[in-house]
Every structure is written in C-alpha cells, then in structure tokens.
Design a protein around this motif. Structure first.
Motif, mmCIF file in Angstrom:
data_model
loop_
_atom_site.group_PDB
_atom_site.id
_atom_site.type_symbol
_atom_site.label_atom_id
_atom_site.label_comp_id
_atom_site.label_asym_id
_atom_site.label_seq_id
_atom_site.Cartn_x
_atom_site.Cartn_y
_atom_site.Cartn_z
ATOM 1 N N ASP A 159 -34.598 9.385 -72.335
ATOM 2 C CA ASP A 159 -33.381 8.796 -72.260
ATOM 3 C C ASP A 159 -32.531 10.750 -71.708
ATOM 4 O OD1 ASP A 159 -33.865 6.687 -73.908
ATOM 5 O OD2 ASP A 159 -33.056 7.630 -75.538
ATOM 6 N N LEU A 160 -33.039 11.482 -71.931
ATOM 7 C CA LEU A 160 -32.315 12.763 -71.188
ATOM 8 C C LEU A 160 -32.030 12.532 -69.345
ATOM 9 C CD1 LEU A 160 -34.452 15.618 -72.907
ATOM 10 C CD2 LEU A 160 -32.403 14.569 -73.370
ATOM 11 N N PRO A 161 -32.512 12.267 -68.515
ATOM 12 C CA PRO A 161 -32.309 11.881 -67.312
ATOM 13 C C PRO A 161 -31.069 11.370 -67.619
ATOM 14 C CG PRO A 161 -34.107 11.453 -67.375
ATOM 15 C CD PRO A 161 -34.185 10.910 -68.904
ATOM 16 N N GLU A 162 -30.389 10.403 -68.256
ATOM 17 C CA GLU A 162 -28.904 9.310 -68.564
ATOM 18 C C GLU A 162 -27.787 10.647 -69.465
ATOM 19 O OE1 GLU A 162 -29.730 6.166 -70.539
ATOM 20 O OE2 GLU A 162 -31.713 5.676 -70.907
ATOM 21 N N ILE A 163 -28.052 11.316 -70.003
ATOM 22 C CA ILE A 163 -27.201 12.501 -69.698
ATOM 23 C C ILE A 163 -26.544 12.874 -68.937
ATOM 24 C CG2 ILE A 163 -26.656 14.306 -71.591
ATOM 25 C CD1 ILE A 163 -28.272 11.440 -73.248
ATOM 26 N N PRO A 164 -25.007 12.729 -68.914
ATOM 27 C CA PRO A 164 -24.225 14.125 -68.278
ATOM 28 C C PRO A 164 -24.738 15.430 -68.233
ATOM 29 C CG PRO A 164 -22.843 12.397 -69.114
ATOM 30 C CD PRO A 164 -24.949 12.198 -69.842
ATOM 31 N N ASP A 165 -24.792 16.318 -66.642
ATOM 32 C CA ASP A 165 -25.153 17.407 -66.542
ATOM 33 C C ASP A 165 -24.192 18.535 -67.614
ATOM 34 O OD1 ASP A 165 -27.216 16.343 -64.591
ATOM 35 O OD2 ASP A 165 -26.459 17.212 -63.222
ATOM 36 N N ASN A 166 -22.878 18.027 -67.664
ATOM 37 C CA ASN A 166 -22.378 19.718 -67.902
ATOM 38 C C ASN A 166 -22.737 19.306 -69.832
ATOM 39 O OD1 ASN A 166 -21.251 16.417 -68.900
ATOM 40 N ND2 ASN A 166 -19.257 17.575 -69.824
ATOM 41 N N VAL A 167 -23.493 18.407 -70.118
ATOM 42 C CA VAL A 167 -23.806 17.975 -71.535
ATOM 43 C C VAL A 167 -24.973 19.057 -71.430
ATOM 44 C CG1 VAL A 167 -24.736 17.030 -73.379
ATOM 45 C CG2 VAL A 167 -22.322 15.971 -71.951
ATOM 46 N N LYS A 168 -25.919 18.588 -70.504
ATOM 47 C CA LYS A 168 -27.462 19.327 -71.179
ATOM 48 C C LYS A 168 -27.249 20.360 -70.524
ATOM 49 C CE LYS A 168 -28.533 15.973 -68.561
ATOM 50 N NZ LYS A 168 -30.082 15.032 -67.159
ATOM 51 N N GLN A 169 -25.627 20.878 -69.834
ATOM 52 C CA GLN A 169 -25.392 22.297 -69.743
ATOM 53 C C GLN A 169 -24.678 22.824 -71.000
ATOM 54 O OE1 GLN A 169 -23.512 21.986 -65.696
ATOM 55 N NE2 GLN A 169 -25.319 21.880 -64.737
ATOM 56 N N GLY A 170 -24.247 22.439 -71.783
ATOM 57 C CA GLY A 170 -23.141 23.007 -72.602
ATOM 58 C C GLY A 170 -23.778 23.415 -74.368
ATOM 59 N N LEU A 171 -24.807 22.470 -74.283
ATOM 60 C CA LEU A 171 -25.995 22.196 -75.182
ATOM 61 C C LEU A 171 -27.600 23.142 -75.178
ATOM 62 C CD1 LEU A 171 -24.977 19.173 -76.602
ATOM 63 C CD2 LEU A 171 -24.760 20.760 -77.675
ATOM 64 N N GLU A 172 -27.954 23.572 -75.656
ATOM 65 C CA GLU A 172 -30.170 23.092 -75.924
ATOM 66 C C GLU A 172 -30.065 22.712 -76.583
ATOM 67 O OE1 GLU A 172 -33.160 26.988 -77.209
ATOM 68 O OE2 GLU A 172 -31.007 26.977 -78.337
ATOM 69 N N ILE A 173 -31.156 21.678 -75.901
ATOM 70 C CA ILE A 173 -31.262 20.186 -76.762
ATOM 71 C C ILE A 173 -33.110 20.804 -75.989
ATOM 72 C CG2 ILE A 173 -31.683 17.751 -76.148
ATOM 73 C CD1 ILE A 173 -29.152 18.087 -74.172
ATOM 74 N N ILE A 174 -33.727 19.928 -77.970
ATOM 75 C CA ILE A 174 -35.177 20.670 -78.564
ATOM 76 C C ILE A 174 -35.654 18.976 -78.774
ATOM 77 C CG2 ILE A 174 -36.334 21.905 -79.122
ATOM 78 C CD1 ILE A 174 -34.257 24.057 -79.689
ATOM 79 N N PRO A 175 -36.166 18.733 -77.679
ATOM 80 C CA PRO A 175 -36.968 17.589 -78.132
ATOM 81 C C PRO A 175 -38.415 18.554 -79.177
ATOM 82 C CG PRO A 175 -37.143 17.510 -75.692
ATOM 83 C CD PRO A 175 -37.219 18.860 -76.430
ATOM 84 N N VAL A 176 -38.036 17.783 -80.591
ATOM 85 C CA VAL A 176 -38.960 17.982 -81.401
ATOM 86 C C VAL A 176 -39.431 16.699 -81.966
ATOM 87 C CG1 VAL A 176 -37.534 19.568 -82.794
ATOM 88 C CG2 VAL A 176 -37.753 17.640 -82.859
ATOM 89 N N SER A 177 -41.445 16.379 -82.512
ATOM 90 C CA SER A 177 -41.820 15.628 -82.807
ATOM 91 C C SER A 177 -42.475 16.250 -84.189
ATOM 92 C CB SER A 177 -43.630 15.606 -82.103
ATOM 93 O OG SER A 177 -44.393 16.527 -82.111
ATOM 94 N N HIS A 178 -42.200 17.027 -84.662
ATOM 95 C CA HIS A 178 -42.681 16.576 -86.416
ATOM 96 C C HIS A 178 -41.414 17.300 -87.365
ATOM 97 C CE1 HIS A 178 -45.235 18.126 -89.482
ATOM 98 N NE2 HIS A 178 -45.424 16.780 -90.272
ATOM 99 N N VAL A 179 -41.316 17.261 -88.182
ATOM 100 C CA VAL A 179 -40.520 18.356 -89.312
ATOM 101 C C VAL A 179 -40.582 19.513 -88.869
ATOM 102 C CG1 VAL A 179 -40.147 19.117 -91.895
ATOM 103 C CG2 VAL A 179 -39.712 16.636 -90.627
ATOM 104 N N SER A 180 -42.310 20.476 -89.028
ATOM 105 C CA SER A 180 -42.472 21.761 -88.989
ATOM 106 C C SER A 180 -41.393 21.928 -87.544
ATOM 107 C CB SER A 180 -43.744 22.035 -88.983
ATOM 108 O OG SER A 180 -44.284 21.216 -87.596
ATOM 109 N N GLU A 181 -41.867 21.727 -86.823
ATOM 110 C CA GLU A 181 -40.747 22.303 -85.694
ATOM 111 C C GLU A 181 -38.974 22.410 -85.948
ATOM 112 O OE1 GLU A 181 -41.895 20.233 -81.847
ATOM 113 O OE2 GLU A 181 -43.116 19.315 -83.193
ATOM 114 N N VAL A 182 -38.739 21.335 -86.468
ATOM 115 C CA VAL A 182 -37.225 21.122 -87.226
ATOM 116 C C VAL A 182 -36.593 22.475 -87.636
ATOM 117 C CG1 VAL A 182 -35.640 20.272 -88.305
ATOM 118 C CG2 VAL A 182 -37.336 18.542 -86.368
#
Ligand SMILES: [Ca+2]
Ligand SMILES: [Ca+2]
Ligand SMILES: [Ca+2]
Ligand SMILES: [Ca+2]
Ligand SMILES: [Ca+2]
Ligand SMILES: [Ca+2]
Ligand SMILES: [Ca+2]
Ligand SMILES: [Ca+2]
Ligand SMILES: [Ca+2]
Ligand SMILES: [Ca+2]
Ligand SMILES: [Ca+2]
Ligand SMILES: [Ca+2]
Lengths: 223, 223, 223, 223, 223, 223
Positions: A159-182
């Motif tokens: 879903d990231l391609p649909e997110i506005p650029d300014n949002v992606k620039q203003g936030l560090e977005i980290i995809p995680v697949s498991h609680v251990s990473e969280v």
C-alpha cells in the motif's frame, strides 16, 4: 495532549493508530501491572474484537516469557490492566495487536517504550504481523501528531505507493513481519532472557514434593 | 441537601460535576471501605463507561498505593463500594474519573475530602487528567451549589474564555493535569508514603518459606 | 501471507478450509499451550458453533490422551488457546473440527503439522469425520493457496465427481473417516502412547494416601 | 393480610410504601438470616434499581456493624435473603432504601421491628435519607392499612402542606435525615455496640500466626 | 453414516429420534466421561429445553448411582460431555430424555449400548417416561435408518393405531414407562449394584477424622 | 399419567395446580436430593418468578431446618434439584410456592407426600400463604384429576362462594395460612425436630479448634 506523541519514554504506554470514518487518529494504549492472580482487565469501551486481540497478545507474550526474562509461574502473581483512553469513545478491531503486545511486554519487563514511535498491525498467536486497513489515514495522523517512526505490517508494504510523498518523507516507516522486530524498535533496551526448562522445573518440583513426603514418612516411623 | 456542596469534610465523599441535556448538576460520589477480599462494587444506575472509569481509577490507585501508605497486599483484605446517589437516575461517562480516584484514595487512607471543592475530569491509568465536555454548565452548577473551588483538566483551559465572568469570579477554578495535583487540593492532609520493595518482600517471603521447609526437612532427617 | 499454505512445519498451526458466499478460503488455525489450569480460551470472532466444535475437539483429545503420550492429569497443568486469524472476520460452523483436533494434538504433543496439508470435516466426540458443505470452493481455495494434500470426510466422497479435473489433478485428495487417519497424514511423526491404567493409578494414589495417613497415625501413637 | 400493617412485632419484617400509577401501596419487606458465606440473595421480581438499593443498604449496615453489636468477620458466616412479596408484581426504585436497612439490621441483631410503623426514603452509603416521590399516595395507603407511624425523609417535609389534613391527623409523620433516627423509631430496642478495633484484631491475628509458625519451627530444630 | 443405525455396540453412543417440520430423523447422542470435577458439558447447538433435559437426566442418574455400581463421591472425579452431532443443526425439546439417561449411564458404567436400538421419550426426575410428539415420523425414520427396536413411552401407546402396518411389522416397538425398562433393553449387560449406605459412610468418615484428630492430639500431649 | 393425581405416596413429589388461558391443570413438582455442596438446580422451562419462588421456598426451609430435624450445616452437603415436567411447557408465577416448600421438605426429611392431595399458594420468607388467582379453574382440574384434598390460601376463602357446588362436594378444600398447616396435611408423618443451638455449636467448634491449636503448640514447645 491527546492526538500527540508521548512526551517521554514510559513503561506500558504505547501509541497505536486508529482509523475511523473521519480519518486516522493516535490511540494511546496503557498497560499497568498490579499484584494479583494472573487476571487480565480491559477498559476503554473496547469492542469484542479488540478485547480478543488483547487476549491473543497476552497469550503470545506468555508463550515467549522466558525470552523476556519472565518465568511462567510469575504470571500468576500479577494482574494486567489494559486501558485505552478516552473512555467514552468506542474502539474496536484487531489492528492494535502489535501495540498491545508491546504494551504488555513493557509493563512485564519494566522496560520503557520509545516515545516517538507508533505502530499498527494485527498479531497472531505466533507473533506474526497481519495486514491492516486505513494505512494512509493512520500515517497522516502519525505525522500530524509528531510521531517520528511508524511500524507497519510487511503485508501492507504493497500500500506504500499510494501514500503521499510528504508523509513518507516526514516519517520513518518500517515494515515488520513479526513481534520480535517490533520489540527491537519500540523498547528502549532489549529484555534479558532467563532459562526456563519446563520439564526440569517440573521434575525438580515433583522430586522436592516426593522427598518432603518421603522424609516426613520416614521421620514418622523412625523416631 | 442534593445539589448543594457537602456541609463537612467527610471520608470517601467527593463532589463531582455532571452535565445533562438540561444543564449541569452536582454529583455526590460515595466510597466505602469494607472488610472483604479486594472486590469492587458499584451502584447508582451507572452506565458501562462510568463503571469502567471506576475500574481505571481503582487500578491507578493500586499502582500508586505505597505512595498512599498502603502496602499492596492490604488491597486483598478490603472491598470497596462506590455509590452515586440518587439511585434512580442513570449516570454515565468518564468525566468523574478524577473524583472516583479521590473518593477511593480517601476511603483507603481514611483522610477526609475538603467539603467545598468539586472536580471534573477523565483519568488515565497513569493518573493523567483528560478533557471533559459541558464545562460551562458544570461550573454554573458548582456556583449554584455553593462550591468554592473547582478542579478542571488542564486540557479544558482553552474553554475558560467562554465562561461568564461572574462564574469565574465566584469560583476558584484550578486546572490540573495529574491526579497528584488533585489529591493535594482535595484531601485535608497529605497521605504518608510507606516503603514497599516488591522484590525484597518477595525474596523475604520466599526465604521464610524455604527456611520453614528446610527446617521441617532437617528435623525430619536429623533426630 | 494469508490465503497461502504455511511456509514451514509448525507446532499447533493447521490450515483449515472455509466456505463463504464469495467462495472458499484458507483458514489458519493456531493453538498455543500455556502453563495453566486446564482452561480453554478461544479468540478470532468465532461463532457459537465453532466454539462448540473446539469444545468437542478438546474433549475427544482428552479422551484419547494416553494414545498421544499424555497422562490425563497433565491436562490440569496447561491452558490451551485456540485463535483463528484474522481477528475481525466472523467465522462459524463445525467444519473445522478435524483441524481443531489436529491443532490441539500438535501443541500437546509438540509434534509439528505438515506445512502443505489442509483439511476440512466436522468431528464427533468419538473422532468420527462428518460431511461438510462447499467442497468444490474449498478445494479451489486449497489449490490457489499452494496446498498439496487435502483431507476430506469420507462422507463427502460422493461429491468428488462434481469437482473439476484440474483441481483433482493439482491436489492429493484423501478421504478420511476418523481422526486417527487425519493425524497419520498431518503430523510429521506419530505420537508415542503412554500407559495409563486409570484404576491402577487411582488405587496407587489411594494406597499412598492411606499409607501416609496410617504412618502418621502409627507414629503418633508409637513414640 | 396484604395491604395491612403487620399484626405483631417481627424480626426482619418491615413495612415499606410503594407508589404506582394506580396509587400508593404497603410493601412488606422480609429479610432472613441463614448460615452461609456472606452472600446476599434478593427475590420478588425486583428491578435493578431496587436491587442496587439493597446492595447499598447492605454495605451501609456492614460499615456500621460494630455499632450494631456485630463484629465484621461474622458477616462471612451468614447469608441474607431479602424478599418482597408478592412475587409476581414487579417492583423497582430506590425509595425502599431505609426499609431495606431496617430489615437487614433487624435480622442481624435479631431485634424485632415495631409492627405499626411504615417508612419510605432512599438511603446513601453514609446512611443519609434522600427525598422520594408520591408522598401523598404513600401516606394514604399507610392510613388505609392501619399504620400508626410513618417515617419520611426530611427532604420531603416541603411536601407536607399538600397532604390532606385527615391524613396528617390519622398518622404520626416523622421526618428523618439519617438511618440512626430510623432505627431508633423502628426497632423495639436499641442494639448494643461491640468494640471492634480493626488494627488491634489484625495485629493479634498476625501475632498468633507468627507465634504458631515460630514455635513449630523451633520445635522442628530443637528435639 | 448419519441417518443410519450404529454399526457396532458402543459405549456412550445412543440413537435418539428427532421430529422436525420435514419429518423424523435419527439423532446420534454421544457422551464421554473425562477425568474432572463433576461438571457437565453439552455441545451440538442444543436449545435450553434439551439442555435442561440433560440436567434432569444427569440428576436422575446420580440419584440411582448405587444401583449402577457407582458410589456418589465418584461423580466428583469425572466430567461428562454430551454432544449431539451435527454441530450446525439446532436441536431442542425434552424428548431425548430417555436417550440422554441411557448415554450417561453407559459412559459411567462403561457398558455398551446395543447398536440397533433407538428410543424416544421425555424423562422425569424419578425416571418416569413421558409422552412425546411426532411418533409416526420418528418410527418412519427409524425404519429407514435400519433400526430394529424402538423404545417409546407407554403414554404414546394410544398413538400406535395410527402407525402404518409396514412400520409396525418392520420394527419391534416396545412401550416403556420407566428408565429401568429402557436400560434393560438398551445396555448389552446389566450394571452391578454397589452397596452405599450414606449414613454409614458419613459416620465412618467422621469417626476416621475424629480418630486422626484425637490421636494426633494425644500424641501431641503424651510424648 | 399426566393430569392425574399420583398413584402412591412419594418422597419429593407434590401435585401443584396451574392456571392458564385454557383452564386449570395439575402440575407435578419433583425434588431430588443429591450429594453436593448446597446448590439448588431448577429445570422445566421455569420463568424467573417461579425460579424466585423456589429460592424463597428454599430459604424458608433452611430457616426452619432444626424443626425438620436437619442441622443447618447439613445443607452444605446436599444439592437439591427441582424439576417441573413437562419440560417443553413454559411455567411461571409464584403460586406453586407452598408446593415447592413441601417438595423440598419431603426430600430433605425423606418423608413421603400424600398422593391424593394438591395445593396452591404463594409463600413468603416467613412461611405465610398468600392468595393466588384462578381458584375455580384449579379446583376443577383437581377434581378431574382424581385429587381428594386441596390446600388453598386462607386469603382465597373469599372466592369459595363462586365455586360450583359439585366441585366443593367432590373435594375436601382446606384453607391454610401458613406452611406449618400445609406440612401437617401433606406429609405422611410429622418431621422430628432436632436441637440446634447455633451459639453453642459455634462456641464448641471454636473451643475444639483452640484446643487443637493449643495442644499442638504446647507439644511443639514441651518435648
Ligand atoms: Ca479525541
Ligand atoms: Ca485485518
Ligand atoms: Ca436531582
Ligand atoms: Ca472525554
Ligand atoms: Ca482474508
Ligand atoms: Ca455439517
Ligand atoms: Ca396485591
Ligand atoms: Ca432526591
Ligand atoms: Ca428517589
Ligand atoms: Ca442431517
Ligand atoms: Ca412432551
Ligand atoms: Ca399436558
């Protein structure tokens, strides 16, 4: 202060992300550990699905407790209370699962949660992160609220391609697949594992009980 | 006497402020401490949100109990009953949270609550005060009822410009952001903290148990 | 990852098959074994019929526990949590019964479940497999999801002629009439039975108790 | 006999006053004390508000129990059953609170209630009497039923001018503001207080327990 | 296999007869005995009346337990689970009462139930058989399903004239008025009674307890 | 056999009288005493009012238990199950109260109930009989069913003039105002009272406990 990121690292307080018909919102999740009997209390006008996601989070945490430095029998000596203010607003859905796990781990380990992180994602009984809805609205709310880093389920990377650029620039977005990473990203330090050999503990307990019984018996007949 | 401030400082009796379609109203909140088993009873035709706000208040109070002079195990020896007269009038909402905390602290510490103070504000599990609605109507009811001092959430300071001048002149309005400030203003004296080192207490209990077991054991084998 | 077969053999994770108005779907069933008191917890927005099918699965498993290497009293020392993600999707019906049994057996024996197998079928208290609906849609979903082998109730063999040839070629479809066949196919190894002579155990326990009492008594009168 | 005052002074039987759309009515309230575990049972098709008013009455009575000659631990050895015949007629509302308190006090102290007295009034957790509705209808029913004395909340004194003269002449109407006044008028004799120093009792119990433990320990090591 | 008589004599499995708007049907009733605490579990989408009929069946069985070779205290050591497949079909009504009793007696005594027998009839707390509805449809379903013998309540003998001759020729129809007759026909062998003199057992237990206490006491004072 | 008087005197079986829109009916009430823990179970599709009337009956019986030859602690060793066949017919109302009391007293004392008696009447917690409705229809059903004697509340004597002469000639109609009269007429013999001095029993128990503790203590320090 609602709708803003936390001002300091706190134990048991996690910023989740909610998504309603009127947009995204920060959701402050609070857990408290109280002397008790292993009970779980939930408040904050939570729907059945959110209550079940707290149950699942709790069972997952119990299942990995030695990795968190907690021996399973300790669970029977605490109650955990999870509250989601504001108390008059109905909340529901499974997407706060990762935040619930983080909040419960934080109160149990007494390790604070980083103040400028937010997270969204359903959690399974194995700690896997499942996709959520409303990603755009949630990220916008995070940006607006001064959050720096957002953890999202890897299943939502699509879903990231649909997110506005300014949002992606203003936030560090980290995809995680498991609680251990969280937990690696959200806790200010790593929990220290404790050894817990269930079979050994049981055997030891049984032996102790048998010895006590046997000795008491021999004592009774011997003197 | 309903709709009027209390006539004397009482233990466990707090004046809250309610807000209905027909205006504001004083809400007398009564807590009682009874010999028991750590149960919480609530009466007064309370809605689910108000009941949950009592749960949250109660957990918060337990979490700070050593600061109040109460060792956590004492909670298991009391029941607390919170009643909100008049019993036929339905009441709901989270905005009596600060008053619930104050009432519970008062019965547990047996420190009376100042008679001419009223308060409104939601409370979180960490004791933070959250904004409420109907501030103007609530302040009018307080003035009408002879209240001298009203505690409101700091988040509601933004609403003060809309409050009529005569109300602001007739009442001392104190914005608070945390329960600690509420207790300072509302209780007639400060609770005395008690030391409670959970780990130490547990270790002591375990040692005592082990010693008892060990001695019994050595007795059994020695003579 | 939802809608796909599991990526590795896991303990307690079984792929079921659901059937809704919009077609078939893979259903991931997760069980977890936790230190506890013999309680069963279920989450995942499950309807009453699915909850009852978990109850029936659980009782069946208890009734055959010695064959699984588990002495009945051990049940009192564990809680089992069965969760069916995704938590916001309502699920109901008895047709996941065989999968529930498999999942519970897997966590109790700690034997992993083969990753590329899926199954559908109601289960009775004696472990018999009963027919289910939506066989075609379920098999299509299995094929789509990369499943290799599907266990179906023998009572549904009559429906196989209506299944498209490509589905029958792409999947190994195995009709089963009893849980014993399911476990043979689904677990990566066979559980090792343990001897459990209930009457003998009871007699032994009673004798031990009597002896303890007797000795204590004789001790009391003898010295 | 319904609709008439009691024929003799009885333990646990109190005449309340109800008010319905068709007028006032006498309400016989019966309490019974049974060997038990501190449970409260209520019957008679009572609505939630009336059940809560019994809860409040019960907690109030517990809170003043030493004044009634009852040491708090005794509460754990009795069950109390409050019944309001006739069993098919729904009853609700808080206005029987004073009567509930009186009935419970009577069974606990085994002091009979005067037969020709009736009462109406809500009760708070502190034993204060609150105003009720339907005063005129209730007084008429009392007169009709042969009641001699009626206790009403002081808050209802303002309604007395509207009461017909023949009613005021036929009844002794006594306004009360607190349960203590109710009990003085309604019970045939005063309860005798008992001393109860909670802290002292606890300390004694703890000392006894410690001594028992210590002696057992010294015995174990000494011989 | 549903809709057919059982293929072998089984413990705890009884064939009942249901009657719906679309005709009669065989109803397979399964009971299982599990190590436990005297609890009763029921599954299979059962309505309240059917659940109550299981309660009544269970109490009746407890009341005659010595005749079945079971000492009453043994009930506290087992749980019983009664399941009526198929789990998705709602079932209700009291007419499976005799079958419930038979199923519970079979699991408790571990005596199998004859495979080619079916039964219908409400049961009272004294084990009397009460009339049921839909006799014709039930008998037709029994014939269709390969059942050989059907037990019906004596109160339904009056309905036999309306039953088609081929049905009466194809089935052995046995009217019964009490559970004792049902068990004689349905179980493959008779349970062996055990002696149980409640008063004697109690006296013995009390004496044993007193002796233990007394000896411990004399020991304590004597040496 | 339904709708007819009982054929023999039985323990715990009482004939009540019901009144529905289609006329009067005999109501067979069955109680059973089971080894247990003082629980009350009710079945037979009973409405809330009838369940409450069983509660009231049970409390009344407990309150007079020494008069029935039962020491109060014995209540904790039995469960009582009250069933009202036929299980599919909804039943409600308080008018079976006298019959409930009689049935419970009969199972507790093991004294049979006369087979040709029927009764109707609400009961209070003090055992008083209150008026019921539908007297004519109930008496007609009693006559039709072969009942010889009917107990009715004295409060219903006023309705006797409206009863047809043939009914009054065919039945012995006995007005009663209290349970004591009911038991005299309905039980085949009088229960034998037992002495129960609650205070004395408590003192004895306390003394025994103190002595046991004291001796154990002196033993521990003396040898
Ligand atoms: Ca908000
Ligand atoms: Ca989702
Ligand atoms: Ca008011
Ligand atoms: Ca609010
Ligand atoms: Ca999906
Ligand atoms: Ca099915
Ligand atoms: Ca009436
Ligand atoms: Ca009022
Ligand atoms: Ca009122
Ligand atoms: Ca079918
Ligand atoms: Ca029937
Ligand atoms: Ca009938």
């Amino acid at each position: 202060r609602f709708g803003l990121a936390e001002k300091e690292d706190q134990i048991g307080v996690v910023t989740g992300l909610a998504y309603t018909s009127v947009g995204g919102e920060l959701l402050s999740i609070e857990a408290l550990r109280l002397p008790g009997k292993g009970r779980m209390k939930t408040t904050g006008k939570l729907g059945d699905v959110m209550k079940e996601s707290i149950d699942a989070a709790s069972s997952y945490v119990r299942s990995i407790s030695p990795q968190l430095g907690i021996k399973p029998p300790q669970f029977e000596r605490w109650d955990i209370h999870v509250h989601v203010p504001e108390g008059a607003t109905p909340k529901d859905g499974p997407s706060a699962g990762l935040a619930m796990v983080t909040s419960i781990v934080s109160v149990l380990t007494q390790i604070p949660v980083r103040k400028d992180i937010a997270m969204t994602g359903e959690v399974t009984l194995r700690g896997n992160a499942l996709a959520i809805g409303g990603l755009k609205e949630k990220l916008l709310a995070a940006l607006r609220g001064g959050v720096k880093t957002v953890l999202i389920p890897q299943e939502n990377e699509k879903d990231l391609p649909e997110i506005p650029d300014n949002v992606k620039q203003g936030l560090e977005i980290i995809p995680v697949s498991h609680v251990s990473e969280v937990l690696e990203h959200a806790l200010v330090r790593k929990p220290e594992p404790v050894e817990w050999d269930e079979a050994a503990e049981e055997a030891a307990a049984a032996a102790a009980a048998a010895k006590a019984g046997g000795e008491a018996g021999s004592s009774a007949t011997a003197h």
